[in-house]
Scaffold this active site. Structure first.
Site, PDB file in Angstrom:
ATOM      1  N   GLU A  34       0.634  -1.278   0.087  1.00  0.00           N
ATOM      2  CA  GLU A  34       0.053   0.216   0.006  1.00  0.00           C
ATOM      3  C   GLU A  34       0.750   1.149  -0.170  1.00  0.00           C
ATOM      4  OE1 GLU A  34      -3.096   0.134  -0.780  1.00  0.00           O
ATOM      5  OE2 GLU A  34      -3.528  -2.006  -0.246  1.00  0.00           O
ATOM      6  N   TYR A 117      -5.653   6.232   4.851  1.00  0.00           N
ATOM      7  CA  TYR A 117      -5.739   5.351   3.601  1.00  0.00           C
ATOM      8  C   TYR A 117      -5.030   4.035   4.000  1.00  0.00           C
ATOM      9  CZ  TYR A 117      -5.152   2.516  -0.250  1.00  0.00           C
ATOM     10  OH  TYR A 117      -5.109   1.345  -1.068  1.00  0.00           O
ATOM     11  N   ASP A 135      -9.339   5.385  -1.548  1.00  0.00           N
ATOM     12  CA  ASP A 135      -7.957   6.028  -2.393  1.00  0.00           C
ATOM     13  C   ASP A 135      -8.616   6.873  -3.524  1.00  0.00           C
ATOM     14  OD1 ASP A 135      -8.936   4.141  -4.127  1.00  0.00           O
ATOM     15  OD2 ASP A 135      -6.841   3.342  -4.579  1.00  0.00           O
ATOM     16  N   CYS A 184     -13.611   2.686 -14.624  1.00  0.00           N
ATOM     17  CA  CYS A 184     -13.810   4.185 -14.363  1.00  0.00           C
ATOM     18  C   CYS A 184     -12.776   5.049 -14.077  1.00  0.00           C
ATOM     19  CB  CYS A 184     -14.893   4.341 -13.156  1.00  0.00           C
ATOM     20  SG  CYS A 184     -16.011   5.560 -12.874  1.00  0.00           S
ATOM     21  N   CYS A 191     -17.872   3.162 -19.534  1.00  0.00           N
ATOM     22  CA  CYS A 191     -19.282   2.836 -19.129  1.00  0.00           C
ATOM     23  C   CYS A 191     -19.874   1.739 -19.799  1.00  0.00           C
ATOM     24  CB  CYS A 191     -19.835   4.264 -19.346  1.00  0.00           C
ATOM     25  SG  CYS A 191     -19.288   5.693 -18.289  1.00  0.00           S
ATOM     26  N   CYS A 194     -19.149  -1.227 -17.821  1.00  0.00           N
ATOM     27  CA  CYS A 194     -19.017  -1.120 -16.592  1.00  0.00           C
ATOM     28  C   CYS A 194     -20.183  -2.080 -15.874  1.00  0.00           C
ATOM     29  CB  CYS A 194     -19.305   0.384 -16.291  1.00  0.00           C
ATOM     30  SG  CYS A 194     -19.380   0.696 -14.421  1.00  0.00           S
ATOM     31  N   CYS A 200     -25.630   3.558 -11.943  1.00  0.00           N
ATOM     32  CA  CYS A 200     -24.727   4.851 -11.687  1.00  0.00           C
ATOM     33  C   CYS A 200     -25.533   6.202 -11.782  1.00  0.00           C
ATOM     34  CB  CYS A 200     -23.598   4.684 -12.780  1.00  0.00           C
ATOM     35  SG  CYS A 200     -22.649   6.014 -12.791  1.00  0.00           S
TER      36      CYS A 200
END
Ligand code: SF4
Length: 287
Positions: A34, A117, A135, A184, A191, A194, A200
């Protein structure tokens, strides 16, 4: 409500096989991944992470390394202060937690270099706690899918609650992150493929495009690299990492033509503890 069931099916089929996405990865392995992945693409992080976890499999192993070893191993991942903070973090884990990465978010947050985070990512992805992990990818997906905004405002405390509401567990958090990385995306969301398109909010609103003013503000927030002090710092660090002995200033002077900028960058490296000047005026990595 976001179709998280469809998102999870999509994630099962499209999850990238990153080396730390493995049931046997330790909390320390997740923590390193991370920290390394912040502001650095995972494709660059993956080989470096593998090397680190083999060389320093536990916080105790890493805590014993010298700063110079750590900075050399960090290589060209960028923002090398992260490496030094990670080193301090390992030392604190050894001192305060007997070498075991804590599972509690507040205890993680109290470690050097561990922000909101990273603390939540370790708690969620290793310790399987259902804590919101936000994030830039998650912020973007939730901003579009939940509030219908194509561009996101600056991070706020409110978004943690918003993300907590839409994520159903650790795997769902990872799925949101992956959707932001692969589908995204910031400039051109895909899209048409997606999995959460049907639910959405940005789609429901008819895909409103951001104003020119908002686009230009967002553009300004993206950090440039070429010609910046950050680039010069990187070039100076390359020289220091490659040298076994302290280097003359003249060896650093050749990396960049602008003397004022070079000197500012070198001074900032010394200030940040990434370089040390000897009494003889030479420079080396910290020990
Ligand atoms: S439909 Fe488009 S904007 Fe909405 S979450 Fe999916 S990729 Fe993003």
């Amino acid at each position: 409500m976001i179709d998280t069931a469809a998102l999870l099916i999509w994630f099962d089929l499209n999850e990238r096989p990153l080396p730390w996405r493995n049931k046997t990865t330790s909390a320390w392995g997740i923590l390193i991944s991370e920290v390394m992945s912040q502001q650095t693409p995972v494709a660059r992080v993956a080989p470096q992470w593998q090397e680190w976890i083999e060389r320093w499999p536990t916080p105790a192993d890493f805590a014993k390394a010298s700063k110079a070893e750590v900075l050399r191993a960090w290589g060209k991942l960028g923002y090398p202060r992260r490496a030094l903070r990670l080193h301090e973090c390992a030392q604190a884990i050894v001192k305060r937690h007997d070498g075991a990465v804590p599972s509690d978010v507040d205890e993680l947050l109290a470690l050097p270099g561990i922000g909101a985070y990273t603390a939540r990512a370790v708690a969620c992805f290793h310790f399987q706690q259902n804590v919101p992990v936000v994030d830039t990818n998650v912020r973007r997906v939730c901003g579009r899918a939940v509030t219908g905004q194509f561009l996101q405002p600056q991070p706020s405390a409110k978004e943690l609650g918003q993300v907590a509401e839409v994520t159903t567990g650790p795997r769902c958090s990872a799925a949101f992150m992956e959707l932001g990385a692969l589908v995204c995306t910031a400039k051109s969301p895909k899209c048409d493929i997606c999995p959460i398109r049907r639910t959405c909010q940005w789609q429901k609103l008819g895909c409103p495009q951001p104003s020119e003013e908002d686009l230009s503000k967002a553009k300004k927030r993206v950090q440039k690299f070429t010609g910046t002090d950050r680039q010069v710092r990187g070039l100076l660090m390359d020289v220091l990492r490659a040298a076994d002995d302290p280097v003359e200033k003249s060896q650093l002077d050749v990396v960049w033509p602008d003397a004022a900028q070079r000197s500012r960058a070198l001074f900032s490296l010394v200030e940040d503890g990434l370089a040390v000047q000897t009494d003889a005026g030479k420079f080396h990595l910290p020990q």
